[in-house]
Design a protein around this motif. Structure first.
Motif, PDB file in Angstrom:
ATOM      1  N   PHE A  36      35.694  40.673  41.669  1.00 27.95           N
ATOM      2  CA  PHE A  36      34.490  41.080  40.317  1.00 27.95           C
ATOM      3  C   PHE A  36      35.837  40.807  39.596  1.00 27.95           C
ATOM      4  CE2 PHE A  36      32.567  43.282  44.248  1.00 27.95           C
ATOM      5  CZ  PHE A  36      31.766  43.634  43.127  1.00 27.95           C
ATOM      6  N   LEU A  37      36.832  39.922  39.572  1.00 26.66           N
ATOM      7  CA  LEU A  37      37.348  40.321  38.430  1.00 26.66           C
ATOM      8  C   LEU A  37      37.341  37.873  38.236  1.00 26.66           C
ATOM      9  CD1 LEU A  37      39.996  39.820  36.034  1.00 26.66           C
ATOM     10  CD2 LEU A  37      41.464  40.512  37.639  1.00 26.66           C
ATOM     11  N   TYR A  38      37.426  37.588  39.306  1.00 25.93           N
ATOM     12  CA  TYR A  38      37.615  36.116  38.628  1.00 25.93           C
ATOM     13  C   TYR A  38      35.897  35.743  39.037  1.00 25.93           C
ATOM     14  CZ  TYR A  38      35.842  34.008  43.738  1.00 25.93           C
ATOM     15  OH  TYR A  38      35.165  34.484  44.795  1.00 25.93           O
ATOM     16  N   ASP A  39      34.791  36.031  39.037  1.00 19.80           N
ATOM     17  CA  ASP A  39      33.843  35.710  39.224  1.00 19.80           C
ATOM     18  C   ASP A  39      32.953  36.431  37.786  1.00 19.80           C
ATOM     19  OD1 ASP A  39      31.058  35.120  39.124  1.00 19.80           O
ATOM     20  OD2 ASP A  39      31.035  35.619  41.134  1.00 19.80           O
ATOM     21  N   GLU A  44      29.799  40.996  33.022  1.00 21.60           N
ATOM     22  CA  GLU A  44      28.464  41.429  32.232  1.00 21.60           C
ATOM     23  C   GLU A  44      27.957  42.925  32.780  1.00 21.60           C
ATOM     24  OE1 GLU A  44      26.298  39.820  29.091  1.00 21.60           O
ATOM     25  OE2 GLU A  44      27.598  38.177  30.038  1.00 21.60           O
ATOM     26  N   SER A  45      27.721  43.075  34.116  1.00 19.35           N
ATOM     27  CA  SER A  45      27.555  44.193  34.948  1.00 19.35           C
ATOM     28  C   SER A  45      28.376  46.043  34.605  1.00 19.35           C
ATOM     29  CB  SER A  45      27.573  43.839  36.723  1.00 19.35           C
ATOM     30  OG  SER A  45      28.482  43.642  36.895  1.00 19.35           O
ATOM     31  N   TYR A  46      29.702  45.557  34.689  1.00 21.15           N
ATOM     32  CA  TYR A  46      30.837  46.722  34.145  1.00 21.15           C
ATOM     33  C   TYR A  46      31.335  46.135  33.592  1.00 21.15           C
ATOM     34  CZ  TYR A  46      34.550  43.477  36.649  1.00 21.15           C
ATOM     35  OH  TYR A  46      34.571  42.085  36.142  1.00 21.15           O
ATOM     36  N   TYR A  47      31.188  45.644  32.315  1.00 23.90           N
ATOM     37  CA  TYR A  47      32.122  46.143  31.482  1.00 23.90           C
ATOM     38  C   TYR A  47      30.798  45.299  29.880  1.00 23.90           C
ATOM     39  CZ  TYR A  47      35.889  44.738  28.038  1.00 23.90           C
ATOM     40  OH  TYR A  47      36.744  44.848  26.931  1.00 23.90           O
ATOM     41  N   SER A  48      30.756  46.130  29.525  1.00 24.19           N
ATOM     42  CA  SER A  48      29.621  46.158  27.614  1.00 24.19           C
ATOM     43  C   SER A  48      30.283  45.437  26.673  1.00 24.19           C
ATOM     44  CB  SER A  48      29.178  47.847  27.288  1.00 24.19           C
ATOM     45  OG  SER A  48      30.280  48.112  26.466  1.00 24.19           O
ATOM     46  N   ASN A 149      42.796  52.830  19.116  1.00 30.31           N
ATOM     47  CA  ASN A 149      43.535  51.719  19.508  1.00 30.31           C
ATOM     48  C   ASN A 149      41.742  51.183  19.795  1.00 30.31           C
ATOM     49  OD1 ASN A 149      44.046  49.380  21.022  1.00 30.31           O
ATOM     50  ND2 ASN A 149      45.684  50.055  20.225  1.00 30.31           N
ATOM     51  N   PRO A 150      40.766  49.790  19.498  1.00 26.16           N
ATOM     52  CA  PRO A 150      39.908  49.610  20.543  1.00 26.16           C
ATOM     53  C   PRO A 150      40.747  48.819  21.119  1.00 26.16           C
ATOM     54  CG  PRO A 150      40.508  48.415  18.455  1.00 26.16           C
ATOM     55  CD  PRO A 150      41.077  49.509  18.259  1.00 26.16           C
ATOM     56  N   MET A 151      41.325  47.939  21.479  1.00 28.31           N
ATOM     57  CA  MET A 151      42.106  47.120  22.150  1.00 28.31           C
ATOM     58  C   MET A 151      42.012  48.314  23.728  1.00 28.31           C
ATOM     59  SD  MET A 151      41.871  43.580  21.545  1.00 28.31           S
ATOM     60  CE  MET A 151      42.325  43.479  23.142  1.00 28.31           C
ATOM     61  N   LEU A 152      42.518  49.078  23.484  1.00 31.88           N
ATOM     62  CA  LEU A 152      43.019  49.908  24.217  1.00 31.88           C
ATOM     63  C   LEU A 152      42.091  51.344  24.766  1.00 31.88           C
ATOM     64  CD1 LEU A 152      45.706  51.602  26.036  1.00 31.88           C
ATOM     65  CD2 LEU A 152      45.344  53.167  24.390  1.00 31.88           C
ATOM     66  N   ASN A 153      41.372  50.961  24.422  1.00 31.88           N
ATOM     67  CA  ASN A 153      39.406  51.742  24.952  1.00 31.88           C
ATOM     68  C   ASN A 153      38.984  50.686  25.934  1.00 31.88           C
ATOM     69  OD1 ASN A 153      40.350  54.264  23.957  1.00 31.88           O
ATOM     70  ND2 ASN A 153      39.585  54.461  22.253  1.00 31.88           N
ATOM     71  N   GLY A 154      38.850  49.729  25.563  1.00 35.36           N
ATOM     72  CA  GLY A 154      37.542  48.407  25.487  1.00 35.36           C
ATOM     73  C   GLY A 154      38.569  47.909  27.182  1.00 35.36           C
ATOM     74  N   HIS A 155      39.960  47.936  27.243  1.00 35.22           N
ATOM     75  CA  HIS A 155      40.719  47.352  27.934  1.00 35.22           C
ATOM     76  C   HIS A 155      40.569  48.356  28.761  1.00 35.22           C
ATOM     77  CE1 HIS A 155      42.748  44.041  26.542  1.00 35.22           C
ATOM     78  NE2 HIS A 155      41.752  44.092  26.634  1.00 35.22           N
ATOM     79  N   GLN A 156      40.342  49.358  28.799  1.00 35.03           N
ATOM     80  CA  GLN A 156      40.519  50.327  30.281  1.00 35.03           C
ATOM     81  C   GLN A 156      38.938  50.628  30.547  1.00 35.03           C
ATOM     82  OE1 GLN A 156      42.875  52.743  31.165  1.00 35.03           O
ATOM     83  NE2 GLN A 156      42.126  53.868  32.305  1.00 35.03           N
ATOM     84  N   GLU A 157      37.867  50.882  29.328  1.00 36.85           N
ATOM     85  CA  GLU A 157      37.021  50.333  30.275  1.00 36.85           C
ATOM     86  C   GLU A 157      36.062  48.959  31.354  1.00 36.85           C
ATOM     87  OE1 GLU A 157      32.238  48.899  28.869  1.00 36.85           O
ATOM     88  OE2 GLU A 157      33.357  49.409  27.121  1.00 36.85           O
ATOM     89  N   TRP A 158      36.952  48.575  31.074  1.00 39.24           N
ATOM     90  CA  TRP A 158      37.541  47.120  31.809  1.00 39.24           C
ATOM     91  C   TRP A 158      37.864  47.313  33.197  1.00 39.24           C
ATOM     92  CZ3 TRP A 158      38.265  41.741  29.395  1.00 39.24           C
ATOM     93  CH2 TRP A 158      38.025  41.077  30.471  1.00 39.24           C
ATOM     94  N   ILE A 159      39.106  48.219  33.177  1.00 43.89           N
ATOM     95  CA  ILE A 159      39.395  47.998  34.477  1.00 43.89           C
ATOM     96  C   ILE A 159      39.083  49.034  35.443  1.00 43.89           C
ATOM     97  CG2 ILE A 159      41.598  47.091  33.594  1.00 43.89           C
ATOM     98  CD1 ILE A 159      43.230  49.714  33.666  1.00 43.89           C
ATOM     99  N   GLY A 161      35.148  50.134  34.887  1.00 49.13           N
ATOM    100  CA  GLY A 161      34.489  49.281  35.071  1.00 49.13           C
ATOM    101  C   GLY A 161      34.818  48.411  36.468  1.00 49.13           C
ATOM    102  N   LEU A 162      35.728  47.477  36.543  1.00 51.35           N
ATOM    103  CA  LEU A 162      35.736  46.664  37.884  1.00 51.35           C
ATOM    104  C   LEU A 162      36.356  47.112  38.617  1.00 51.35           C
ATOM    105  CD1 LEU A 162      37.157  43.839  38.525  1.00 51.35           C
ATOM    106  CD2 LEU A 162      38.783  44.710  37.749  1.00 51.35           C
ATOM    107  N   ALA A 163      37.004  48.576  38.914  1.00 52.39           N
ATOM    108  CA  ALA A 163      37.049  49.447  40.121  1.00 52.39           C
ATOM    109  C   ALA A 163      35.962  50.415  40.975  1.00 52.39           C
ATOM    110  CB  ALA A 163      38.402  50.106  39.685  1.00 52.39           C
ATOM    111  N   GLU A 164      35.396  50.497  40.151  1.00 52.88           N
ATOM    112  CA  GLU A 164      34.137  51.050  40.233  1.00 52.88           C
ATOM    113  C   GLU A 164      33.094  49.941  40.694  1.00 52.88           C
ATOM    114  OE1 GLU A 164      32.062  53.319  36.664  1.00 52.88           O
ATOM    115  OE2 GLU A 164      33.569  54.357  37.115  1.00 52.88           O
ATOM    116  N   ALA A 165      32.800  48.824  40.256  1.00 53.41           N
ATOM    117  CA  ALA A 165      31.987  47.597  40.482  1.00 53.41           C
ATOM    118  C   ALA A 165      32.492  47.321  42.506  1.00 53.41           C
ATOM    119  CB  ALA A 165      31.721  46.423  39.555  1.00 53.41           C
ATOM    120  N   ALA A 166      33.760  48.045  42.133  1.00 49.20           N
ATOM    121  CA  ALA A 166      33.837  46.985  43.755  1.00 49.20           C
ATOM    122  C   ALA A 166      34.471  47.375  44.697  1.00 49.20           C
ATOM    123  CB  ALA A 166      35.756  46.396  43.332  1.00 49.20           C
TER     124      ALA A 166
END
Length: 172
Positions: A36-39, A44-48, A149-159, A161-166
């Motif tokens: 789910f990371l390299y593809d 967009e299915s797990y990170y807004s 912090n937008p970066m901290l919060n945004g990247h938390q959503e990303w990881i 979401g990545l874990a949930e998708a997997a």
């Protein structure tokens, strides 16, 4: 535990902005998360906070060593080149890192980033998902002092979401 490999000029604490996000999840492997990371077609299915992903020198949507791609995140059009691409292997963590720059910005204020990922299998059937980013430039300076912090919060959503998708894929 393993750590991110930083290129010269991007060592945390020596740039204008740095964020680090990490989670450890049970019953999941680095190989399951890697899919789910390299593809990028899955992002967009797990990170807004990502859109308009396009590739320049490869067909995509899968990242690879040297791939040059473009995407929009935090309202910035980012051009990026994959500098580190190591899928998970027995006893070795997965590593993915790209250097990015703001498309069309002025050189003296251009946003420059190094975004790195580490997926590491841990004892007990757990996986560690770590993402860190260093940034340089006027926009990086502004984001560093923005609360929350937008970066901290945004990247938390990303990881997350990545874990949930997997995890969801694992169930099917």
């Amino acid at each position: 535990m393993n750590e991110i490999i930083w290129p010269e000029g991007y060592l945390p604490g020596m740039t204008d902005n740095f964020v680090s996000n990490e989670i450890i999840i049970a019953d999941l492997s680095a190989a399951q998360v890697w899919k789910f990371l390299y593809d990028t077609s899955k992002w967009e299915s797990y990170y807004s906070n990502v859109a308009d992903i396009r590739f320049h020198n490869v067909t995509g949507p899968e990242l690879s060593q040297g791939a040059h791609f473009r995407f929009t995140t935090f309202e910035f059009p980012i051009e990026a080149e994959v500098l580190e691409y190591d899928p998970p292997a027995d006893g070795k963590p997965a590593r993915l890192a790209w250097h990015g720059w703001e498309e069309g910005s002025e050189e003296d204020s251009e946003l420059q980033v190094h975004h790195a990922w580490l997926l590491e299998d841990l004892p007990g059937g757990r996986v560690r998902i770590l993402t860190q980013e260093t940034q340089k430039g006027k926009a990086a300076q502004e984001m560093a002092v923005t609360k929350p912090n937008p970066m901290l919060n945004g990247h938390q959503e990303w990881i997350v979401g990545l874990a949930e998708a997997a995890s969801q894929q694992k169930r099917f």
